[in-house]
Design an enzyme around this catalytic site. Structure first.
Site, short mmCIF file in Angstrom:
data_model
loop_
_atom_site.label_atom_id
_atom_site.label_comp_id
_atom_site.label_asym_id
_atom_site.label_seq_id
_atom_site.Cartn_x
_atom_site.Cartn_y
_atom_site.Cartn_z
N TYR A 1 0.86 -1.19 0.00
CA TYR A 1 0.00 0.00 0.00
C TYR A 1 0.88 1.23 0.00
O TYR A 1 1.83 1.33 0.79
CB TYR A 1 -0.89 -0.01 1.24
CG TYR A 1 -1.77 1.22 1.38
CD1 TYR A 1 -2.85 1.42 0.52
CD2 TYR A 1 -1.51 2.16 2.37
CE1 TYR A 1 -3.65 2.54 0.66
CE2 TYR A 1 -2.31 3.28 2.51
CZ TYR A 1 -3.39 3.47 1.65
OH TYR A 1 -4.18 4.58 1.79
N ASP B 1 9.26 3.09 -0.99
CA ASP B 1 8.27 3.70 -0.10
C ASP B 1 8.66 3.33 1.33
O ASP B 1 8.37 2.24 1.81
CB ASP B 1 6.87 3.17 -0.45
CG ASP B 1 5.79 3.74 0.46
OD1 ASP B 1 6.14 4.40 1.47
OD2 ASP B 1 4.60 3.51 0.18
N LYS C 1 5.41 9.20 8.84
CA LYS C 1 5.30 8.55 10.14
C LYS C 1 6.37 8.99 11.13
O LYS C 1 6.22 10.00 11.78
CB LYS C 1 5.25 7.03 9.97
CG LYS C 1 4.01 6.56 9.18
CD LYS C 1 3.86 5.08 9.17
CE LYS C 1 2.69 4.61 8.32
NZ LYS C 1 1.37 4.96 8.85
#
Length: 426
Positions: free
Chosen positions: A142, A237, A265
């Site tokens: 994702y 990613d 994050k």
């Protein structure tokens, strides 16, 4: 009716499904989501006042635990001088310098407000740099909810993807090739079939959004070689893995340098921050230096950057990742041993501060193997642990996170409660 039940019923009257991000709705595991009122260290307290040992960590950012004093102090001191300017600040420079120092593959970096924003811009940049349109991604990975990335696999190998969300035009999905994670031969065959069309590959170097899936030893180096051979851009990613596994990210842990990296994050310390960066020749294509447009009103928000910088300073301390990795391994080893004793098909693994638990004999290496795990057994285990005061990700398809605030006693308590709960999953 509990306070959590009351809040959930109230939320559903004005918020779709009562939540602002889908996995929070507990649809995968069933039951009522917990509404949290505060966090401190390794713990969360819900609206009914119940305390939980937290292994979600805001889905990764809380590597220091909740409300770490350094991060809170940085936010408070910065907020006193203003919340947002929409103009440059010195702290943005410090953040960029820190990221480039810690991740040598970054020669230039730009701050944004989310991981989704970072990844969708990285794709646009890869396309703008190469003049090509097609992107390779991997099933189960994702990368945010940009249209090009909400794509599922086609009907067979080497077929272009199909939309996995309503509202994504087939014409956009058709520019994405979805392949099997850890299958290097499939990637090579795709490049051979479309040698002049692929702008880049985007990959979670360690997958965390179909549970934790480690790369096979040859997978990441093989992607690097194929991108070099065919002139494509390799995008890591690292929104989830960046500074969660290692001080140099997954790219440092595995010794593979991507062309572009996306981050989020941990670099926000719990505040909304994202970033993308990489080779100078590619990054100089971004506006206003080049023709690839990207902008954001709150990019580099001073309060969010302050929280991120405070977090990055703490994780640079000698021994930080050794201690974090050791504690995370203690959790997975303890749960695996408990499952063996209970005779439950179960496996677990960890990398740095991330972990995966699977109701299967062996840790999966692909999306198909993840889907073969016993989801219902996980759901039963999840609710047993939730009732006992352990907050795991409310889905069998999400990685978990240990923070520096988790103590040996927290881990031991979790393993003990896990031992008691595992027998109920059969």
């Amino acid at each position: 009716m509990s306070r959590n039940d009351e809040l959930f019923a109230r939320a559903q009257r004005t918020i779709p499904a009562g939540v602002n991000s889908p996995v929070r709705a507990f649809r995968s595991v069933g039951g009522t989501p917990r509404f949290f009122t505060r966090g401190e260290g390794a713990y969360l307290w819900d609206a009914d006042g119940k305390r939980y040992i937290d292994y979600v960590g805001s889905w990764g950012p809380a590597i220091l635990g909740h409300a770490h004093p350094d991060a809170v102090r940085a936010v408070q001191e910065t907020a006193r001088h203003g919340l947002s300017f929409g103009a440059p600040t010195e702290a943005e420079i410090e953040m960029a310098e820190t990221l480039c120092r810690l991740l040598p593959s970054l020669e230039l970096v730009r701050l944004v407000s989310s991981g989704t924003e970072a990844t969708m811009t990285a794709l646009r940049l890869a396309r703008g740099y190469t003049g090509r349109s097609k992107i390779v991604k991997f099933e189960g990975c994702y990368h945010g909810h940009g249209d090009s990335l909400l794509v599922k696999a086609g009907s067979g190998a080497l077929t272009f993807g199909q939309p996995s969300s309503a509202g994504v035009p087939p014409s956009i999905a058709g520019e994405t090739v979805v392949l099997s994670y850890n299958d290097l031969d499939e990637v090579a065959a795709t490049f051979e079939a479309h040698p002049e069309e692929i702008a880049g590959i985007i990959v979670e170097p360690v997958a965390g959004n179909m549970n934790l899936i480690a790369p096979k030893p040859e997978f990441l180096p093989g992607l690097r070689r194929l991108c070099d051979r065919y002139g494509a851009v390799l995008i890591f990613d690292e929104v989830m893995t960046g500074f969660r596994l290692h001080l140099r990210g997954a790219q440092g842990l595995y010794g593979v340098a991507p062309d572009l990296t996306t981050l989020g994050k941990v670099i926000g310390g719990g505040m909304p921050v994202g970033a993308f960066g990489g080779r100078r020749a590619i990054m100089e294509k971004i506006a206003p230096l080049g023709p690839v447009y990207q902008a954001g009103t709150l990019s580099g928000n001073p309060v969010a950057v302050a929280a991120g910088l405070a977090t990055l300073k703490v994780i640079e301390a000698p021994g930080f990742y050794e201690r974090l990795s050791e504690r995370t391994r203690a959790l997975t080893d303890g749960l695996a041993a408990a499952a063996t004793k209970a005779g439950v098909p179960f496996s677990a693994q960890s990398i740095g501060g991330m972990f995966g638990i699977y109701f299967a004999e062996h840790a999966p290496q692909s999306y198909a193997e993840v889907m073969a795990c016993d989801k219902e057994a996980f759901n039963r285990f999840f609710h047993r642990m939730l009732d006992a005061g352990v907050y795991l990700a409310p889905s069998a398809f999400e990685a978990g996170f240990v923070s520096a605030a988790h103590t040996a006693d927290d881990i031991a308590t979790t393993v003990r409660l896990g031992r008691e709960s595992l027998g109920s999953t059969r």
